[in-house]
Scaffold this active site. Structure first.
Site, mmCIF file in Angstrom:
data_model
loop_
_atom_site.group_PDB
_atom_site.id
_atom_site.type_symbol
_atom_site.label_atom_id
_atom_site.label_comp_id
_atom_site.label_asym_id
_atom_site.label_seq_id
_atom_site.Cartn_x
_atom_site.Cartn_y
_atom_site.Cartn_z
ATOM 1 N N TYR A 184 2.794 14.448 6.017
ATOM 2 C CA TYR A 184 3.197 13.151 6.555
ATOM 3 C C TYR A 184 2.240 12.701 7.656
ATOM 4 O O TYR A 184 1.761 11.564 7.670
ATOM 5 C CB TYR A 184 4.621 13.268 7.100
ATOM 6 C CG TYR A 184 5.212 11.979 7.620
ATOM 7 C CD1 TYR A 184 5.738 11.031 6.749
ATOM 8 C CD2 TYR A 184 5.253 11.707 8.993
ATOM 9 C CE1 TYR A 184 6.292 9.849 7.225
ATOM 10 C CE2 TYR A 184 5.803 10.541 9.479
ATOM 11 C CZ TYR A 184 6.323 9.611 8.589
ATOM 12 O OH TYR A 184 6.872 8.443 9.063
ATOM 13 N N ASP A 202 7.109 -0.176 -8.050
ATOM 14 C CA ASP A 202 6.759 1.089 -7.419
ATOM 15 C C ASP A 202 5.414 0.867 -6.728
ATOM 16 O O ASP A 202 4.428 0.483 -7.374
ATOM 17 C CB ASP A 202 6.644 2.165 -8.492
ATOM 18 C CG ASP A 202 6.360 3.551 -7.931
ATOM 19 O OD1 ASP A 202 5.767 3.650 -6.839
ATOM 20 O OD2 ASP A 202 6.721 4.541 -8.594
ATOM 21 N N GLY A 234 16.611 1.651 5.091
ATOM 22 C CA GLY A 234 15.940 2.014 6.326
ATOM 23 C C GLY A 234 15.349 0.845 7.091
ATOM 24 O O GLY A 234 15.921 -0.242 7.180
ATOM 25 N N ILE A 235 14.173 1.073 7.659
ATOM 26 C CA ILE A 235 13.499 0.061 8.460
ATOM 27 C C ILE A 235 13.179 -1.160 7.610
ATOM 28 O O ILE A 235 13.289 -2.303 8.075
ATOM 29 C CB ILE A 235 12.220 0.647 9.086
ATOM 30 C CG1 ILE A 235 12.579 1.722 10.116
ATOM 31 C CG2 ILE A 235 11.378 -0.439 9.751
ATOM 32 C CD1 ILE A 235 11.399 2.542 10.590
ATOM 33 N N THR A 269 17.475 5.861 10.827
ATOM 34 C CA THR A 269 17.573 5.631 9.390
ATOM 35 C C THR A 269 18.111 6.887 8.719
ATOM 36 O O THR A 269 18.290 7.928 9.363
ATOM 37 C CB THR A 269 16.189 5.300 8.808
ATOM 38 O OG1 THR A 269 15.345 6.451 8.985
ATOM 39 C CG2 THR A 269 15.562 4.104 9.525
ATOM 40 N N LYS A 303 -0.246 9.290 8.007
ATOM 41 C CA LYS A 303 -0.039 8.285 9.045
ATOM 42 C C LYS A 303 -1.277 8.114 9.929
ATOM 43 O O LYS A 303 -1.553 7.017 10.413
ATOM 44 C CB LYS A 303 1.195 8.633 9.879
ATOM 45 C CG LYS A 303 2.495 8.501 9.083
ATOM 46 C CD LYS A 303 2.636 7.122 8.454
ATOM 47 C CE LYS A 303 3.947 6.931 7.729
ATOM 48 N NZ LYS A 303 4.101 5.571 7.154
#
Length: 242
Positions: free
Chosen positions: A149, A54, A12-13, A184, A153
């Site tokens: 989520y 992790d 992804g990013i 992504t 954030k």
């Protein structure tokens, strides 16, 4: 050679950002759980340092940052990026294990990495550095069915503001990039879900555009800081949908 650790560097990013910084000649610590992907990148780039950890494991995070400090000599930038999007739903539908996992990765993991980076930057000579937290458009407005989520954030915004304040006297700048629909695999899942439900998916942008924005933030002189940057697909809805 300037140095950076990128968390979530295996996909992804994070991966796009790591590859851009490697191409720009930075020494890049690649931090993620999947050793085989990190080792593959390291075989292709002499300036890559695989750091298998992790982000939710405090001891593993500390060991990874110590390893990078020992190899690179200092840490100029942390791109605090690792995160997940667990299965969505209304608050009564979201499984508690998904809530706990989201908080553990998206908030606790980013706290642990920022903590390790802050300590390195505080103790190195010359003192200072830059922490760039990956927030999200969800740090401003939620997507439907994303209370887990979105909550994490919003918390990252508080982390960014606090680190920016506490780091001022130590030469440690902290900024946040809020990205909307970089294409992504995670965003592809949202696209697929919209199509399956008969909805038109939100527009996306190339993940490389997000990576270039991180590079801009990272290459500012020490006396300048982008505290908050929003980068989103031009045609993406904003208010109320994220």
């Amino acid at each position: 050679m300037k140095t950076i650790i990128v968390t979530g560097a295996s996909s992804g990013i994070g991966r796009a950002t790591a590859e851009l910084f490697l191409a720009e000649g930075w020494q890049v610590g690649l931090l993620a759980r999947r050793a085989e992907i990190l080792e593959e990148l390291a075989r292709e780039h002499a300036n890559a340092v695989p750091l298998v950890a992790d982000v939710t494991d405090p001891d593993a995070v500390q060991a990874a940052f110590r390893d990078f400090d020992g190899r690179a000599g200092r840490l100029d930038v942390l791109f605090n990026n690792a995160g997940i999007f667990a299965p969505g739903g209304t608050i009564d539908e979201i499984a508690l294990q998904d809530w706990y996992q989201t908080v553990n990765v998206n908030l606790n993991g980013m706290f642990l990495c920022a903590r390790a980076a802050f300590a390195s930057m505080r103790s190195q000579n010359p003192q200072g550095g830059r922490i760039i937290n990956n927030g999200s458009i969800a740090a401003h407005v939620p997507r439907p069915n994303s209370v887990h989520y979105t909550s994490t954030k919003h918390a990252i915004t508080g982390l960014t503001r606090s680190l920016s304040l506490d780091g001022r006297g130590l030469g440690i700048a902290c900024g946040q990039i809020d990205i909307g629909n970089a294409h992504t695999s995670m965003v592809q899942g949202l696209v697929d879900a919209a199509i399956a439900e008969g909805r038109e998916p939100d527009p996306t942008m190339a993940v490389e555009d997000a990576a270039r924005s991180v590079l801009h933030m990272a290459t500012l002189p020490p006396e300048a800081n982008v505290q908050f940057m929003t980068v989103m697909a031009t045609r993406m809805p904003y208010i109320g949908r994220g």
